[in-house]
Design an enzyme around this catalytic site. Structure first.
Site, PDB file in Angstrom:
ATOM      1  N   LYS A   1       0.849  -1.202   0.000  1.00 35.00           N
ATOM      2  CA  LYS A   1       0.000   0.000   0.000  1.00 35.00           C
ATOM      3  C   LYS A   1       0.879   1.244   0.000  1.00 35.00           C
ATOM      4  CE  LYS A   1      -1.777   2.764   2.958  1.00 35.00           C
ATOM      5  NZ  LYS A   1      -1.788   4.044   2.234  1.00 35.00           N
TER       6      LYS A   1
ATOM      7  N   GLU B   1      10.293  15.057  15.442  1.00 41.71           N
ATOM      8  CA  GLU B   1      10.682  15.001  14.040  1.00 41.71           C
ATOM      9  C   GLU B   1       9.854  16.055  13.288  1.00 41.71           C
ATOM     10  OE1 GLU B   1       9.472  11.397  11.897  1.00 41.71           O
ATOM     11  OE2 GLU B   1      11.441  11.335  10.970  1.00 41.71           O
TER      12      GLU B   1
ATOM     13  N   GLU C   1      10.431   0.730  10.203  1.00 37.24           N
ATOM     14  CA  GLU C   1      11.429   1.772   9.955  1.00 37.24           C
ATOM     15  C   GLU C   1      10.724   3.087  10.202  1.00 37.24           C
ATOM     16  OE1 GLU C   1      13.132   4.572   8.727  1.00 37.24           O
ATOM     17  OE2 GLU C   1      13.159   3.914   6.629  1.00 37.24           O
TER      18      GLU C   1
ATOM     19  N   CYS D   1      13.671  10.446   6.769  1.00 41.73           N
ATOM     20  CA  CYS D   1      13.639   9.911   8.137  1.00 41.73           C
ATOM     21  C   CYS D   1      15.000  10.031   8.811  1.00 41.73           C
ATOM     22  CB  CYS D   1      13.138   8.477   8.141  1.00 41.73           C
ATOM     23  SG  CYS D   1      13.985   7.445   6.965  1.00 41.73           S
TER      24      CYS D   1
HETATM   25  P1  NDP Z   1       2.115   7.798   8.452  1.00 37.95           P
HETATM   26  O1  NDP Z   1       3.001   7.025   9.326  1.00 37.95           O
HETATM   27  O2  NDP Z   1       0.733   8.051   8.869  1.00 37.95           O
HETATM   28  O3  NDP Z   1       2.023   7.113   7.007  1.00 37.95           O
HETATM   29  C1  NDP Z   1       2.857   6.118   6.515  1.00 37.95           C
HETATM   30  C2  NDP Z   1       2.034   5.036   5.805  1.00 37.95           C
HETATM   31  O4  NDP Z   1       1.222   4.326   6.742  1.00 37.95           O
HETATM   32  C3  NDP Z   1       1.069   5.596   4.775  1.00 37.95           C
HETATM   33  O5  NDP Z   1       0.979   4.684   3.713  1.00 37.95           O
HETATM   34  C4  NDP Z   1      -0.215   5.643   5.561  1.00 37.95           C
HETATM   35  O6  NDP Z   1      -1.344   5.672   4.763  1.00 37.95           O
HETATM   36  C5  NDP Z   1      -0.142   4.368   6.348  1.00 37.95           C
HETATM   37  N1  NDP Z   1      -0.986   4.328   7.544  1.00 37.95           N
HETATM   38  C6  NDP Z   1      -1.508   5.369   8.247  1.00 37.95           C
HETATM   39  N2  NDP Z   1      -2.194   4.898   9.314  1.00 37.95           N
HETATM   40  C7  NDP Z   1      -2.101   3.554   9.287  1.00 37.95           C
HETATM   41  C8  NDP Z   1      -2.589   2.512  10.124  1.00 37.95           C
HETATM   42  N3  NDP Z   1      -3.301   2.749  11.213  1.00 37.95           N
HETATM   43  N4  NDP Z   1      -2.306   1.238   9.792  1.00 37.95           N
HETATM   44  C9  NDP Z   1      -1.566   0.962   8.712  1.00 37.95           C
HETATM   45  N5  NDP Z   1      -1.085   1.901   7.885  1.00 37.95           N
HETATM   46  C10 NDP Z   1      -1.344   3.187   8.165  1.00 37.95           C
HETATM   47  O7  NDP Z   1       2.818   9.145   8.116  1.00 37.95           O
HETATM   48  P2  NDP Z   1       2.095  10.479   7.620  1.00 37.95           P
HETATM   49  O8  NDP Z   1       2.059  10.404   6.171  1.00 37.95           O
HETATM   50  O9  NDP Z   1       0.802  10.723   8.275  1.00 37.95           O
HETATM   51  O10 NDP Z   1       3.094  11.570   8.136  1.00 37.95           O
HETATM   52  C11 NDP Z   1       2.985  12.039   9.467  1.00 37.95           C
HETATM   53  C12 NDP Z   1       4.325  12.320  10.041  1.00 37.95           C
HETATM   54  O11 NDP Z   1       5.065  11.110  10.093  1.00 37.95           O
HETATM   55  C13 NDP Z   1       5.177  13.231   9.212  1.00 37.95           C
HETATM   56  O12 NDP Z   1       4.944  14.548   9.497  1.00 37.95           O
HETATM   57  C14 NDP Z   1       6.548  12.811   9.566  1.00 37.95           C
HETATM   58  O13 NDP Z   1       6.956  13.480  10.719  1.00 37.95           O
HETATM   59  C15 NDP Z   1       6.427  11.348   9.864  1.00 37.95           C
HETATM   60  N6  NDP Z   1       6.864  10.477   8.771  1.00 37.95           N
HETATM   61  C16 NDP Z   1       8.008   9.812   8.939  1.00 37.95           C
HETATM   62  C17 NDP Z   1       8.484   9.003   7.948  1.00 37.95           C
HETATM   63  C18 NDP Z   1       9.754   8.267   8.130  1.00 37.95           C
HETATM   64  O14 NDP Z   1      10.197   7.590   7.215  1.00 37.95           O
HETATM   65  N7  NDP Z   1      10.387   8.376   9.265  1.00 37.95           N
HETATM   66  C19 NDP Z   1       7.800   8.851   6.674  1.00 37.95           C
HETATM   67  C20 NDP Z   1       6.558   9.572   6.605  1.00 37.95           C
HETATM   68  C21 NDP Z   1       6.134  10.345   7.615  1.00 37.95           C
HETATM   69  P3  NDP Z   1      -1.881   7.118   4.272  1.00 37.95           P
HETATM   70  O15 NDP Z   1      -0.831   7.662   3.407  1.00 37.95           O
HETATM   71  O16 NDP Z   1      -3.073   6.822   3.536  1.00 37.95           O
HETATM   72  O17 NDP Z   1      -2.104   7.887   5.516  1.00 37.95           O
END
Ligand code: NDP
Length: 796
Positions: free
Chosen positions: A193, A398, A267, A301
């Site tokens: 996904k 972060e 991760e 990240c």
């Molecule tokens: P999320 O952790 O919410 O999203 C990452 C992935 O998980 C997306 O595909 C998301 O879907 C999916 N997801 C969300 N909720 C669930 C759940 N309950 N169960 C399974 N999968 C889920 O990150 P965000 O995009 O909301 O970003 C929020 C914050 O997270 C950012 O501001 C940043 O600080 C941090 N972040 C950190 C990352 C890293 O690599 N360290 C990467 C991305 C974000 P969907 O996109 O549809 O929400």
């Protein structure tokens, strides 16, 4: 138009836009929208709900994409399960050919994918073209190699099955490659996904899978939002979840998978230090910072988002940095001279803005260059915040945007303390011309990757992943592949665990095991900090043999005893720093002493468990052998020097976790205890062991061996009592870095749930045959260590 002679004076960049005609045409072909990619076909986009995907640089709509439901996930998992039957049976070579074909096709579509990625995510074309997509192809090539080699390099392993993979929006196609390539190489099939903001390159990849002739159902892509991801996480047909994203969602997934037996790798976030010593090449460090925090708009990240600079050079470095910031170009992601593109979404833009405002409120000095900014779109100025307090919000959370926060330090010790003053542990960057100092600091930082005089270097041959709340598991390299494999003996041994004893402090109504008249009654205490300790509760319970006789008394440990044991372990940090030879000597000494007292331990096993003389002797002999085995292995669980980039050594170090909790099984009360304690000690960890609640007395006798074998105080603590409760306390304790649970009632579910707070890795499971050779070996040592990759460039 400016004349060349004028441009040579000013050295101004003119516009250099990359054409996106091919992408516009492709999006036009998909005007009706994209369905999910299931079983080698796109589903009908007209069925069900959909959502719009936009270009964050200008707000333009790019495509409509299906919103995945639990039903869609179900169909995708079913397709992956069907495909698994034949995909997992292919020879490694046949799978290698498929991965190689994918790599080739990605390379042939590299410009297309780079432009599409920049339009979907907002990242500059320079980065998607030169970093993201080449690394995507590299991952498929590298793992084509692993597919070929897996049979000879990882014998005795098999694929997990269907893997659910959930990725974020910051490196959409690269994260897809990091997930899909190793999974397929190992013989798994996948349901992936993508993030709702950036699903388009994943959908283009689906088309590439078809173009390259990948069998149907091996790769399935279901687009959607958090709920779609949650449906995938919860699906019973999925054997492994691999997730990259926020720590918050990582916690949700940890809880959701607890007790399911699903393999899990996380991760998660970071707040990585970028440490500049006063002997660093400051101009290089400034360029390093550009790559650390302004690469990909800081939406990385492992971004070097916390600048720690030695006090004497702080102002000089800040001045150079401000001057360099003044030359950064923010703008159209498709312009080849753009340094900083668009932030992924308006929500993310607002989040960054509000965190910077919070930093200001908390007293930081905020600098932003006065450079041109696009009139519309999700753009944020590169930002430097100085005078930041280590405990302030911007220094601890972060931000995930182009915002650098800076603090000063005086000594290397202070730099390390500040660097480790975070709940994360993903990466670090160390800048000094003194290699001794750099390596010393690299070794002391708690992070999965450390770059020396460099930053944000990645390669498929080097594992990537975090310590602490940055998650667990690695992606890339040999260790990344193990995340997608299970040992052939991975299934728990058949049989039913006996019902747990109820531990009661009341005097036992059972008669005692007959003791010889000259034996003195001995009460087993806890063993904490190298000393026998009364349980804090003041209570003991009767240990009852299967024949219904009282075999002795053991302490009822509680949370305070666990806390004392952790405190003692924390003081024994030298154990991990001792040479492996030194640890081996101590393990040999334990084995020697166990051998000298074999008869005593045999008698204990017989009276406690009712074992026959032969079985008791066999268990003690196996325990001596196993201790020898790990003494022998202590200096042989080597790391590696990876072949990554030219003129770099990438050192993969097997580091101990630190303090580990070990909950021991009822079966084989001595051998089970030894099988868990010895590999963790050999690897350099300190241990808090919870012996079998039913049969704890062999383990409590063991502290007499520890006392006489030169084991330093605090390296091993033994806390007896109700195993499930003590396991939960170990899971909840922030200082316990990893937990093995082979002894809780009802499996590892409750402790996995309890571990979601600090996200420590938990390993364990049902019953095992502890006498089997499968219950010793590299798997245990791998589980007792985490790989830290230290990148050291060389050359002038
Ligand atoms: P999320 O952790 O919410 O999203 C990452 C992935 O998980 C997306 O595909 C998301 O879907 C999916 N997801 C969300 N909720 C669930 C759940 N309950 N169960 C399974 N999968 C889920 O990150 P965000 O995009 O909301 O970003 C929020 C914050 O997270 C950012 O501001 C940043 O600080 C941090 N972040 C950190 C990352 C890293 O690599 N360290 C990467 C991305 C974000 P969907 O996109 O549809 O929400």
């Amino acid at each position: 138009m400016a004349l060349i002679k004028d441009i040579l004076q000013t050295m101004e960049y003119g516009p250099s836009p990359e054409s996106n005609d091919h992408i516009i045409a492709w999006l036009g072909q998909h005007e009706v929208g994209f369905g999910h990619f299931i079983d080698g076909k796109f589903t009908d986009p007209a069925v069900g709900a959909s959502f719009e995907v936009t270009n964050p640089a200008n707000g333009a709509a790019l495509a409509r994409v299906a919103l995945g439901t639990a039903d869609d996930v179900d169909r995708a998992v079913a397709a992956a399960a069907r495909a698994f039957k034949s995909w997992s049976k292919l020879s490694g070579h046949e799978r290698a050919r498929h991965l190689y074909a994918l790599a080739r096709h990605i390379q042939k579509r590299d410009r297309f994918l780079a432009v599409l990625e920049s339009m979907d995510n907002g990242k500059p074309i320079r980065e998607s073209r030169d970093i993201d997509i080449p690394l995507v192809a590299r991952h498929f090539y590298h793992h084509a190699g692993w597919a070929e080699l897996i049979e000879s390099e990882m014998p005795g392993h098999q694929p997990v099955g269907v893997c659910g993979q959930i990725i974020p929006w910051n490196f959409p196609l690269l994260m897809l490659a990091w997930k899909i390539a190793p999974a397929l190489a190992a013989g798994n099939t996948v349901v992936l996904k993508p993030a709702e903001q950036t699903p388009l390159t994943a959908l283009a990849f689906a088309e590439i899978c078809r173009e390259a002739g990948l069998p149907d159902g091996v790769v399935n892509i279901v687009t959607g939002e958090g709920e779609t991801g949650a449906a995938l996480v919860g699906h019973p047909g999925v054997g492994k979840i691999a997730f990259t994203g926020s720590t918050e969602v990582g916690r949700i997934i940890r809880r959701a998978t607890a007790g399911s037996g699903k393999k899990l790798s996380l991760e998660l976030g970071g707040k990585s230090p970028f440490i500049v010593f006063d002997d660093a090449d400051l101009d290089s460090a400034v360029e390093g910072l550009v790559d650390a925090i302004w690469f990909n708009q800081g939406e990385v990240c492992c971004a070097g988002s916390r600048l720690l600079v030695q006090e004497g050079i702080a102002e000089k470095l800040y001045a150079k940095l401000r001057a360099r910031m003044q030359t950064l170009r923010v703008g159209d992601p498709l312009d080849k001279s753009t340094d900083i593109g668009a932030v992924v979404s308006t929500e993310q833009l607002e989040r960054i803005g509000s965190l910077v405002a919070k930093g200001k409120q908390e007293g930081a000095d905020v600098f932003q260059p006065s450079i041109p900014m696009p009139a519309k779109g999700c753009f944020f100025l590169p930002t430097l915040m100085t005078g930041v307090a280590p405990a302030s919000t911007v220094a601890t959370v972060e931000i995930f945007g182009p915002v650098l926060v800076a603090m000063t330090f005086r000594t290397p010790d202070e730099a390390v303390a500040l660097a480790n003053n975070t709940r994360f542990g993903l990466a670090a960057s160390v800048w000094s011309e003194n290699i001794n100092r750099s390596l010393d600091v690299a070794a002391r930082i708690k992070a999965g990757v450390v770059w020396i005089n460099a930053t944000n270097l990645f390669d498929a041959a080097a594992g990537f992943g975090g310590y602490r709340e940055s998650g667990f598991g690695r992606e890339g390299g040999r260790e990344g592949l193990y995340e997608y494999l299970v040992p052939d003996h991975g299934k728990p041994a058949k049989g039913k665990q006996a019902a747990r004893p109820v531990l009661n402090a009341a005097p036992s109504s059972m008669t005692a095991v007959a003791v010889s008249s000259d034996a003195i009654d001995r009460t087993a205490k806890l063993y904490v900090g190298g000393k026998q300790a009364r349980p804090d509760s003041g209570y003991s319970y009767a240990v009852v043999s299967p024949a219904g006789k009282t075999a002795g008394q053991a302490g009822l440990g509680n949370r305070k005893d666990i806390r004392n044991a952790v405190e003692a372990a924390a003081m024994a940090g030298n154990w991990g720093a001792a040479t492996a030879h030194n640890r081996a000597q101590i393990l040999y000494y334990i084995a020697e002493n166990l051998s000298a007292r074999a008869a005593e331990f045999e008698a204990r096993l017989r009276s406690m468990t009712g074992a026959s003389a032969k079985d008791a002797a066999t268990e003690v002999a196996a325990s001596i052998r196993r201790t020898f085995f790990y003494a022998g292995f202590a200096d042989k669980h080597d790391g590696a020097v990876h072949s990554t980039k030219s003129r770099h050594v990438t050192l993969a170090m097997n580091e101990p976790f630190g303090i580990m909790g070990l909950v021991c099984p009822d079966e084989a009360p001595l051998l089970g205890f030894v099988s868990l304690v010895m590999p963790t000690l050999a690897a350099g960890n300190r241990v808090i062991a919870v012996p079998s609640a039913r049969y704890p007395l062999a383990a409590t006798d063991f502290y007499q061996l520890l006392d006489t074998s030169d084991v330093p105080a605090g390296v091993v603590s033994i806390v007896t009592g109700e195993t499930s409760g003590l396991a939960r306390m170990l899971a909840e304790h922030d200082e316990v870095a990893a937990l093995w649970d082979f002894g809780s009632a009802g499996g590892t579910g409750p402790v996995e749930t309890a571990s979601a707070g600090n996200l420590k890795p938990v390993w364990g499971g049902g019953m095992r045959d502890w006498a089997s050779p499968d219950s010793q070996g590299r798997e245990f040592l791998r589980r007792a260590t985490q790989v830290k990759n230290i990148w050291v460039p060389y050359g002038e």
